[in-house]
Write a protein that holds these residues in place. Sequence first.
Motif, short mmCIF file in Angstrom:
data_model
loop_
_atom_site.label_atom_id
_atom_site.label_comp_id
_atom_site.label_asym_id
_atom_site.label_seq_id
_atom_site.Cartn_x
_atom_site.Cartn_y
_atom_site.Cartn_z
N ALA A 1 -7.36 28.91 -41.20
CA ALA A 1 -7.55 27.50 -40.85
C ALA A 1 -6.33 26.71 -41.34
O ALA A 1 -5.64 27.14 -42.27
N PRO B 1 -19.02 24.98 -37.97
CA PRO B 1 -17.71 24.31 -37.96
C PRO B 1 -16.71 24.93 -38.92
O PRO B 1 -15.51 24.96 -38.63
N GLU B 2 -17.17 25.47 -40.04
CA GLU B 2 -16.26 26.08 -41.00
C GLU B 2 -15.69 27.41 -40.52
O GLU B 2 -14.82 27.98 -41.17
N LEU C 1 -13.61 26.95 -27.37
CA LEU C 1 -14.40 25.89 -28.00
C LEU C 1 -15.88 26.15 -27.80
O LEU C 1 -16.32 26.46 -26.69
N ARG D 1 -8.74 35.41 -40.30
CA ARG D 1 -8.67 34.06 -39.73
C ARG D 1 -7.93 33.15 -40.69
O ARG D 1 -7.87 33.40 -41.90
N SER E 1 -17.40 22.93 -32.76
CA SER E 1 -17.62 21.49 -32.91
C SER E 1 -18.99 21.22 -33.49
O SER E 1 -19.96 21.93 -33.21
N THR F 1 -14.10 27.50 -37.76
CA THR F 1 -12.94 27.08 -36.97
C THR F 1 -11.66 27.58 -37.62
O THR F 1 -11.40 27.33 -38.80
N ALA F 2 -10.86 28.30 -36.82
CA ALA F 2 -9.62 28.88 -37.33
C ALA F 2 -8.90 29.61 -36.21
O ALA F 2 -9.48 29.83 -35.15
N GLN G 1 -7.33 30.95 -30.91
CA GLN G 1 -8.00 29.85 -31.59
C GLN G 1 -9.49 29.83 -31.29
O GLN G 1 -9.91 29.97 -30.14
N THR H 1 -12.65 27.23 -32.08
CA THR H 1 -13.01 25.91 -32.57
C THR H 1 -14.50 25.69 -32.39
O THR H 1 -15.02 25.85 -31.28
N ASP I 1 -21.66 23.97 -32.50
CA ASP I 1 -22.31 24.47 -33.71
C ASP I 1 -23.55 25.27 -33.34
O ASP I 1 -24.40 24.80 -32.57
#
Length: 125
Positions: free
Chosen positions: A40, A88-89, A11, A38, A124, A91-92, A120, A122, A14
């Motif tokens: 999502a 954020p995009e 995690l 990747r 935020s 994230t996958a 993963q 992520t 941004d």
Amino acid sequence: QVQLVESGGGLVQDGGSLSVSCAASGRTGSIYAMGWFRQAPGKEREFVARINWNGSGTAYAHSVKGRFTISRDIAKDTVNLQMNSLKPEDTAAYYCAADRHYALDYERPAGYEYWGQGTQVTVSS
């Protein structure tokens, strides 16, 4: 057979940075190139980056060019993906894959013979 194991991920906020690695074992001499993909939730698996197994020649998806860097550690039989300025995009689940052949259509997941289990990432907001 080639076995691939990803590590890293996690995690991050941004704009942050993260690195994922892929360790290859088995018949690594049969590998021509390695790729990162990747996926999502609810979306198709998409190409991120590719590098030739000898460390020469790289390619990137337009969405990550200038932010992500793929590299090859020849001594360790690993491929790394350094991800900067994460959004954020991004994230996958990130997967590494091995291709035993030269391919013009290297962005297609179907062209890769071996896959890792995924890790993963992520981001935020």
